[in-house]
Each structure stands twice: as C-alpha cells, then as structure tokens.
Design a protein around this motif. Structure first.
Motif, short mmCIF file in Angstrom:
data_model
loop_
_atom_site.label_atom_id
_atom_site.label_comp_id
_atom_site.label_asym_id
_atom_site.label_seq_id
_atom_site.Cartn_x
_atom_site.Cartn_y
_atom_site.Cartn_z
N ILE A 1 0.84 -1.20 0.00
CA ILE A 1 0.00 0.00 0.00
C ILE A 1 0.87 1.24 0.00
CG2 ILE A 1 -0.19 -0.09 2.52
CD1 ILE A 1 -2.98 1.13 2.27
N SER A 2 0.42 2.27 -0.70
CA SER A 2 1.07 3.58 -0.68
C SER A 2 -0.03 4.61 -0.48
CB SER A 2 1.83 3.84 -1.98
OG SER A 2 2.44 5.11 -1.97
N ARG B 1 0.72 7.50 -5.59
CA ARG B 1 0.82 6.65 -6.78
C ARG B 1 2.21 6.72 -7.39
NH1 ARG B 1 -4.75 7.68 -6.79
NH2 ARG B 1 -4.50 9.84 -7.46
N SER B 2 2.78 7.92 -7.42
CA SER B 2 4.13 8.08 -7.96
C SER B 2 5.15 7.34 -7.12
CB SER B 2 4.48 9.57 -8.04
OG SER B 2 5.80 9.76 -8.47
N PHE B 3 4.96 7.37 -5.80
CA PHE B 3 5.93 6.77 -4.88
C PHE B 3 6.01 5.25 -5.06
CE2 PHE B 3 7.18 5.28 -0.56
CZ PHE B 3 8.42 5.90 -0.51
N CYS B 4 4.90 4.61 -5.41
CA CYS B 4 4.90 3.15 -5.50
C CYS B 4 5.15 2.65 -6.92
CB CYS B 4 3.59 2.56 -4.97
SG CYS B 4 2.16 2.85 -6.03
N ARG B 5 5.38 3.56 -7.85
CA ARG B 5 5.50 3.15 -9.25
C ARG B 5 6.61 2.12 -9.47
NH1 ARG B 5 4.26 4.17 -14.47
NH2 ARG B 5 5.92 3.60 -15.91
N ARG B 6 7.77 2.36 -8.90
CA ARG B 6 8.89 1.43 -9.13
C ARG B 6 8.54 0.03 -8.67
NH1 ARG B 6 15.11 2.14 -6.86
NH2 ARG B 6 15.91 0.15 -7.67
N MET B 7 7.92 -0.09 -7.51
CA MET B 7 7.53 -1.40 -7.01
C MET B 7 6.49 -2.04 -7.92
SD MET B 7 5.84 -2.45 -3.32
CE MET B 7 7.40 -2.37 -2.45
N ALA B 8 5.52 -1.24 -8.37
CA ALA B 8 4.46 -1.77 -9.22
C ALA B 8 5.01 -2.26 -10.56
CB ALA B 8 3.39 -0.71 -9.44
N VAL B 9 5.88 -1.46 -11.17
CA VAL B 9 6.46 -1.86 -12.47
C VAL B 9 7.31 -3.10 -12.31
CG1 VAL B 9 8.06 -1.15 -14.29
CG2 VAL B 9 6.36 0.47 -13.42
N ALA C 1 -2.99 2.15 -3.90
CA ALA C 1 -2.35 3.47 -3.82
C ALA C 1 -3.38 4.59 -3.96
CB ALA C 1 -1.30 3.60 -4.93
N GLY C 2 -3.08 5.70 -3.28
CA GLY C 2 -3.92 6.89 -3.38
C GLY C 2 -4.14 7.53 -2.03
N ALA D 1 1.60 -3.36 3.93
CA ALA D 1 3.01 -3.58 3.60
C ALA D 1 3.59 -2.44 2.79
CB ALA D 1 3.15 -4.90 2.83
N SER D 2 4.90 -2.44 2.68
CA SER D 2 5.64 -1.42 1.96
C SER D 2 5.08 -1.21 0.56
CB SER D 2 7.10 -1.86 1.86
OG SER D 2 7.19 -3.09 1.15
N PRO D 3 5.24 -0.01 0.02
CA PRO D 3 6.10 1.09 0.49
C PRO D 3 5.46 2.02 1.51
CG PRO D 3 5.20 1.66 -1.64
CD PRO D 3 4.71 0.27 -1.34
N LEU D 4 4.23 1.77 1.94
CA LEU D 4 3.46 2.54 2.92
C LEU D 4 3.07 3.92 2.40
CD1 LEU D 4 5.14 1.59 6.33
CD2 LEU D 4 3.18 0.53 5.19
N GLY D 5 4.04 4.71 1.95
CA GLY D 5 3.71 6.02 1.41
C GLY D 5 4.94 6.91 1.38
N PRO D 6 4.87 8.03 0.69
CA PRO D 6 6.04 8.90 0.59
C PRO D 6 6.49 9.49 1.92
CG PRO D 6 4.09 9.93 -0.42
CD PRO D 6 3.73 8.52 -0.12
N ASP D 7 5.57 9.65 2.86
CA ASP D 7 5.89 10.13 4.21
C ASP D 7 5.41 9.07 5.17
OD1 ASP D 7 5.65 11.25 6.82
OD2 ASP D 7 5.62 13.27 5.98
N TRP D 8 6.36 8.33 5.77
CA TRP D 8 5.96 7.20 6.62
C TRP D 8 5.15 7.64 7.84
CZ3 TRP D 8 9.99 2.67 7.21
CH2 TRP D 8 10.03 1.96 6.01
#
Length: 353
Positions: free
Chosen positions: A219-220, A229-237, A293-294, A321-328
C-alpha cells in the motif's frame, strides 16, 4: 480482523524502530515485519531494535535460502527468539526475489524445501548432518560429513511461514510450513477477480496442523493521492514485468498486445526494469491494482474490493506492507487512524463464518 505492518525500504535501524513504535502506539499489530535485502541493513539487527522499542511480535517477510548460510540463518532467528521472550518470532522465507539476483541461484525449490526442514531441526536443538541436505551443502560448500548445531537453541522455536507465488512454493508451504504469506505483487486484484487466487489456493496441499495465512497487501497512502501513486510506481512496475510469475500472466492483465510484445523482446535482450519502465503506463498499474495506492479514501475502496474477493480463503492476518507512502509518519497515522478502524467496522464483510 488482525493486522500486520511491514517496513521497507529500510531506513537505519533506530529510525525503523521509531516508526514501529509509532505504529504500535496507535494499533496493536499482530506482527511487524522486515524483509531481508542485502543492500539494506541487516534485518535481524533491525528486528532486534524493534523488539527493544516495542511490545511487537516480529518476523522476516521474507528472507531466502541463498543469501545466508543455513547455520547463520538459524542462529540469527534463535538470537531474535531469545530477545523476544514471550513474544513470537516468525521465520518468513521464500525462494528469493530480484533483490537477491546478485547471487547466482540454483535449484531454488530444493534449497527452499531443505532450508525449511533444516531450520526446523536446528530450532529443536538437534545436531543436523549437512549430508542430509545436498542442495544446501553444494551451494554453500558445506562439508557433508559435518553437522550444524546451535549451542543456544531457542526456548520458543520460531514458526516458519513460506512466501508463495506459484504451485511449487504453495506445495512447500502446505507440506512443511506453519503458515503461508501471499502478496498482491503476485496476485494483484485484477488477477484475483479472474480466479487466480482461488486456483492457487485449491492446489495447495491441506496443512496437517495449525496453520496461519497472511495476506500481504502493498500500500502507498498519502493525502496527496498522486504523490502516493508516484511513490509506489517502481515497485508496481517491477512486480508487473520483473516477477517471473507475472511475466507469464501479463496477457491476462489489461496490457496492450504491442506492449506485451515489446516487453518480451526487451526481456530477451536482457534489458533491466529501469529500461522497461516507460512501457508501463499508469493506467496499466491502476487497472492491475498490483499496489493499493492513493488517498486514504481511495485506498479504502481498493482494500474493500480485495478483502471481499479474498474472503473465501480465510486469511488470518492482513498486512499493510511497503512502500506505505512517501511520508511514513503520515502513512502510519492514516493507516492506524482511518484505514484500519474502517476495515474493522466492515470486518463482517471480509471474514468467513
């Protein structure tokens, strides 16, 4: 419902422990998890810091059988178990992800199976002949005539949960594990809608004894949904085109045929994930739902769907679970104060009677 939380990518151990303390102060999580990735700090040191700062049960989500020798892995979990006291330690273990690709893997399923059996015997305080574990002995150049043993075996042996993505790892989980960890990186919502999760669970052997099932939902979340959504992009791809299982299933997801063809060509040319990233548009990620994400409200809609779909399979623990979000800090507060209370209110819709 019972919830867990995973922390990754890991900041320094003291800071991870502070985040864990923040989470536990707002919700009594069933377990706190840390993955084992060699380019980050040692997960056992980080989990020890979490044990020192919280009252949490802890576990690896997940380690693997190639990065650490069998005796090192057994002694690390044993040390954690001694630190934990009455709290439980879970040895979450899988076949190895792309994060361990710096090591040349071989006979991954045999090594996973042997490592689960080896750890179980070491946790019981046995002297274990390496010759009985040929895949591990060959990989780590262990003397088959020697024995592994722990001078201080754990008084409370860790449970062993197997992370599974396909039929072979599900078989190992059902036959040998105390529990199972399934992730939306392997079973995104779009595939669960099509019955992929049901097909997988139907093929898993029925466990003989007490058995726990963990649904690991990446979740992000942020007030700024686009930032989440931008923060989790690398994991999603990475999950969409880097995972072996999903590469086989991409045709079942809403991916244009031309994109599929190019991805196959790029894989054949040995291109890395960064080079293939432009092939995956945000719409593909959103429709696959490989990471939730969102905003908190948007995440609740996505969580509601996947938990309703997963209801027949009776998961015992749902992980945020990770990445949780841009600001933890913001993400932890949103998960604890908004998302989990609402999921608990709706829990009757997600738990099979």
């Amino acid at each position: 419902m019972r919830f867990g939380m995973q922390f990754y990518p890991l900041p320094p151990a003291p800071l991870t422990a502070a985040y864990a303390k923040r989470a536990m102060s707002q919700h009594r999580f069933e377990r706190l998890w840390v993955p084992d990735h060699l380019t980050h700090e040692n997960p056992f040191v980080t989990l020890a810091a979490i044990l020192a700062e919280t009252t949490a049960h802890v576990g690896t989500s997940v380690t693997n059988p190639v990065c650490r020798t069998p005796v090192d892995l057994a002694s690390s979990f044993s040390a954690l178990a001694h630190l934990a006291g009455d709290r439980s330690v879970t040895a979450g273990i899988g076949a190895g992800s792309s994060s361990s690709d710096m090591i040349r893997k071989q006979r991954r399923m045999s090594m996973l199976r042997e490592m689960v059996l080896f750890l179980r015997r070491m946790f019981r305080g046995e002297r274990v002949p390496f010759g009985e574990f040929p895949a591990l002995s060959e990989f780590f150049r262990l003397d088959p005539n020697a024995e592994g043993f722990l001078r201080l075996p754990p008084e409370k042996p860790p449970e062993i949960f197997v992370a599974a993505a396909g039929p072979e790892t599900l078989k190992i989980a059902g036959e040998l594990g105390d529990g199972l960890i399934l992730s939306n990186l392997s079973f995104p919502t779009a595939l669960i809608r099509q019955g992929a999760l049901g097909d997988a669970m139907a093929k898993m052997p029925a466990p003989a004894g007490r058995f726990s099932k963990v649904l690991h939902l990446h979740i992000s979340v942020a007030r700024d949904g686009e930032a989440a959504r931008s923060f989790c992009r690398r994991m999603a791809v990475n999950g969409l085109i880097g995972g072996h299982l999903l590469r086989q299933r991409l045709m079942e997801l809403p991916v244009p045929p031309a994109t599929l063809q190019t991805i196959r060509q790029y894989h054949g040319q040995g291109k890395n994930i960064a080079e293939m990233d432009p092939l995956i548009g945000q719409q593909i990620i959103d429709e696959a739902r490989i990471v939730i994400a969102g905003t908190p409200e948007e995440c609740l809609v996505q969580l509601d769907e996947v938990l309703r779909l997963a209801k027949p399979y009776r998961f015992d623990i749902v992980d945020m679970a990770s990445p949780l979000g841009p600001d933890w800090n913001e993400a932890i507060d949103s998960i604890c104060q908004e998302i989990i209370p609402e999921l608990e209110r709706r829990s009757g819709s997600y738990t099979a009677s």
